[in-house]
Design a protein around this motif. Structure first.
Motif, PDB file in Angstrom:
ATOM      1  N   MET B 151       0.415  -1.006  -0.226  1.00 56.38           N
ATOM      2  CA  MET B 151      -0.005  -0.043  -0.430  1.00 56.38           C
ATOM      3  C   MET B 151       0.470   0.987  -0.288  1.00 56.38           C
ATOM      4  O   MET B 151       0.685   2.298  -0.584  1.00 56.38           O
ATOM      5  CB  MET B 151      -1.093   0.186   0.615  1.00 56.38           C
ATOM      6  CG  MET B 151      -1.301  -1.516   1.333  1.00 56.38           C
ATOM      7  SD  MET B 151      -3.696  -1.113  -0.426  1.00 56.38           S
ATOM      8  CE  MET B 151      -2.586  -2.603  -1.069  1.00 56.38           C
ATOM      9  N   LYS B 152       2.015   1.305   0.083  1.00 52.83           N
ATOM     10  CA  LYS B 152       2.828   2.001   0.739  1.00 52.83           C
ATOM     11  C   LYS B 152       3.585   2.866  -0.867  1.00 52.83           C
ATOM     12  O   LYS B 152       3.479   4.051  -0.697  1.00 52.83           O
ATOM     13  CB  LYS B 152       4.448   2.305   1.741  1.00 52.83           C
ATOM     14  CG  LYS B 152       4.753   3.084   1.546  1.00 52.83           C
ATOM     15  CD  LYS B 152       6.203   2.911   2.773  1.00 52.83           C
ATOM     16  CE  LYS B 152       6.952   4.215   2.830  1.00 52.83           C
ATOM     17  NZ  LYS B 152       8.166   4.991   2.315  1.00 52.83           N
ATOM     18  N   SER B 155       0.585   5.422  -1.904  1.00 47.76           N
ATOM     19  CA  SER B 155       0.611   6.760  -1.190  1.00 47.76           C
ATOM     20  C   SER B 155       1.319   6.281   0.421  1.00 47.76           C
ATOM     21  O   SER B 155       1.777   5.610   1.259  1.00 47.76           O
ATOM     22  CB  SER B 155      -1.348   7.001  -0.739  1.00 47.76           C
ATOM     23  OG  SER B 155      -1.476   7.165   0.357  1.00 47.76           O
ATOM     24  N   LEU B 158      -2.022   5.283   5.054  1.00 42.04           N
ATOM     25  CA  LEU B 158      -2.955   4.298   5.064  1.00 42.04           C
ATOM     26  C   LEU B 158      -4.221   4.280   5.686  1.00 42.04           C
ATOM     27  O   LEU B 158      -4.179   3.991   6.712  1.00 42.04           O
ATOM     28  CB  LEU B 158      -2.109   3.284   5.005  1.00 42.04           C
ATOM     29  CG  LEU B 158      -2.467   1.637   5.716  1.00 42.04           C
ATOM     30  CD1 LEU B 158      -3.430   1.102   3.946  1.00 42.04           C
ATOM     31  CD2 LEU B 158      -1.963   0.636   6.332  1.00 42.04           C
ATOM     32  N   SER B 171      -5.467   2.971   0.028  1.00 38.49           N
ATOM     33  CA  SER B 171      -4.781   3.411  -0.184  1.00 38.49           C
ATOM     34  C   SER B 171      -5.175   4.022  -1.206  1.00 38.49           C
ATOM     35  O   SER B 171      -5.455   4.381  -2.341  1.00 38.49           O
ATOM     36  CB  SER B 171      -3.432   2.368  -0.446  1.00 38.49           C
ATOM     37  OG  SER B 171      -1.876   3.327  -0.022  1.00 38.49           O
ATOM     38  N   SER B 177      -5.350   3.973  -7.184  1.00 38.21           N
ATOM     39  CA  SER B 177      -5.605   3.938  -5.748  1.00 38.21           C
ATOM     40  C   SER B 177      -5.388   2.245  -5.248  1.00 38.21           C
ATOM     41  O   SER B 177      -5.498   1.468  -6.801  1.00 38.21           O
ATOM     42  CB  SER B 177      -6.586   4.233  -5.527  1.00 38.21           C
ATOM     43  OG  SER B 177      -7.870   3.505  -6.303  1.00 38.21           O
ATOM     44  N   THR B 206      -6.677   6.732   9.533  1.00 38.12           N
ATOM     45  CA  THR B 206      -5.862   6.638   8.134  1.00 38.12           C
ATOM     46  C   THR B 206      -4.390   6.552   9.412  1.00 38.12           C
ATOM     47  O   THR B 206      -4.593   7.142  10.566  1.00 38.12           O
ATOM     48  CB  THR B 206      -6.507   7.653   7.838  1.00 38.12           C
ATOM     49  OG1 THR B 206      -7.321   7.983   7.518  1.00 38.12           O
ATOM     50  CG2 THR B 206      -4.743   7.982   6.687  1.00 38.12           C
ATOM     51  N   ALA B 209       1.482   5.639   6.464  1.00 39.18           N
ATOM     52  CA  ALA B 209       2.740   4.634   5.712  1.00 39.18           C
ATOM     53  C   ALA B 209       4.008   4.290   6.194  1.00 39.18           C
ATOM     54  O   ALA B 209       4.133   3.563   6.465  1.00 39.18           O
ATOM     55  CB  ALA B 209       2.081   4.671   4.288  1.00 39.18           C
TER      56      ALA B 209
END
Lengths: 13, 256
Positions: B151-152, B155, B158, B171, B177, B206, B209
């Motif tokens: 996911m990093k 964005s 996370l 993400s 996305s 949220t 990340a």
């Protein structure tokens, strides 16, 4: 989105 | 005097490896019950709480409370010199100016001894009350690590969304996305592969990340990670040690 600091959530010992 | 002997250096190697990129200076508090550390990362977003109970050692004694102020990078340099399978003994006098680390090879008569200078570290100590959480997720630590890494790439934030029986990692990035959904799952033969979700209230939080990708450096410590969440409260990521834990409290991002 703002990022608060961790110590805002806990009390000083 | 402190004298703590680990059957294998690997435990402390993994613990220091998991912490060293988040915190530079740490006070290791040694008592008769074991060794504990509380430290906050430089950006003051992540709090690390480590407890290595006496039971994690083969032999342990600490007659008087001792504080060992350690520079993590220096400690890591020394720790890396020992083999994972070596026995490791930590030794410090009652008013120490150094921590001694002794690595003993189990098969051969090889003893390596190091001395690490201590530092005087002035650190705030925060009181962590018993926190109430709305959702608790137990999942394979390797699975969580892969999700955080994947996911990093999209964005710097996370999003973790928990509903009845599923956790969604979401993400939203500039170029696209992505999301990963995992559901409750019980593997009776390999319990470490199971996913358990305990939910009192749905969660939508949220996190940075970058911090999650520091936390997952603990993955080699435990096959499962426990994630505890509550709205507008730091999340707790916990890795169990044989006797003790490595916990990370991470402040969530939110609009005021």
């Amino acid at each position: 989105m703002p990022q608060p600091i961790i110590s805002q959530f806990f009390l000083p010992h | 005097m402190l004298e703590g002997k680990f059957d294998e250096a690997s435990l402390l190697k993994k613990v220091i490896d998991a912490m060293k990129d988040s915190v530079k200076l740490c006070n290791f508090n040694c008592t008769e019950n074991g060794i504990s550390v509380q430290a906050i990362d430089d950006s003051r977003v992540l709090l690390i709480s480590l407890l290595i109970e006496a039971g994690s050692f083969e032999d342990y004694r600490c007659d008087r409370n001792i504080v060992l102020g350690l520079e993590m990078e220096s400690l890591n340099k020394i720790i890396k010199n020992g083999n994972a399978s070596d026995m490791l003994t930590l030794v410090a006098e009652d008013s120490p100016d150094a921590l001694n680390l002794i690595f003993e090879d189990k098969r051969r008569d090889r003893i390596a001894e190091y001395s690490l200078k201590l530092m005087d570290i002035d650190q705030d100590f925060l009181k962590i009350e018993d926190m109430k959480f709305d959702a608790v997720v137990n999942m394979p630590s390797a699975e969580f690590a892969k999700i955080c890494r994947d996911m990093k790439t999209l964005s710097e934030s996370l999003q973790i969304i928990i509903t009845k029986d599923s956790v969604k990692f979401n993400s939203e990035g500039d170029f696209g996305s992505g999301s990963v959904v995992i559901k409750s799952f019980t593997d009776l033969e390999k319990t470490e592969e199971s996913v358990r979700i305990t939910l009192e209230k749905p969660i939508n939080l949220t996190f940075g990340a970058k911090y999650l990708n520091d936390i997952i450096k603990s993955t080699p410590l435990a096959s499962q990670v426990t994630i505890k969440l509550c709205d507008k409260q730091p999340a707790l990521f916990e890795y169990q040690l044989p006797s003790g834990y490595l916990r990370f409290y991470l402040a969530p991002k939110f609009e005021d």
